[in-house]
Enzyme design. Structure first.
Site: not given
Ligand code: FE
Length: 160
Positions: A96, A133, A140, A150
């Protein structure tokens, strides 16, 4: 009267569950060792790029981060406060463009928050200690957790 109370309790439990329809969100944890800095102090402590992601919830460009393909053995800590967050053992290539982990070192180290920004419903991950953050978690990922954390490379720092 008792029946009414039971009904109210049942209703509020149900209302809680319906909010957690993406990923099993964990309650926000109040840590007594939390770091609180003013935004001015964070601006001084972080680079402009780090400030944008960690404090303003920005996202680094995919495939641009220094840890996307990083494979050394060690741990990843919060770039803002040093809290230990991820082990290299849980890192995998999700394709990704961002470093991805199947688990956190300790679920009390991160806070899960429903994020409805950018026209999506996602689960945001922030550092429990400093509120920085880190990225988002998706369902998934690989077994056994089935999760994909992620994470922005710029929000973490590798330690051997
Ligand atoms: Fe932190």
């Amino acid at each position: 009267m008792k029946n009414i109370i039971y009904l109210l309790v049942a209703f509020s439990l149900n209302a809680c569950n319906s909010q957690n329809n993406t990923i099993n969100l964990k309650p926000k944890i109040q840590m007594n060792n939390q770091i609180s800095k003013t935004e001015e102090e964070w601006k001084k402590a972080l680079s402009p790029e780090q400030y944008n992601v960690l404090r303003e919830k920005g996202t680094e460009m995919p495939y641009s981060g220094k840890y996307y393909l990083h494979k050394e053995k060690g741990i990843y800590v919060c770039a803002a406060c040093g809290a230990e967050l991820f082990k290299s053992d849980s890192k995998f290539d999700a394709g990704c463009g961002w470093p991805s982990f199947s688990n956190v070192m300790d679920s009390s180290k991160v806070v899960y928050t429903k994020d409805k920004s950018a026209g999506m419903i996602r689960t945001e991950i922030t550092c429990a200690k400093c509120g920085g953050h880190l990225g988002h978690v998706f369902d998934d990922g690989p077994a056994p957790t089935g999760l994909r954390y992620c994470i922005n490379s710029i929000s973490i720092e590798f330690k051997k």
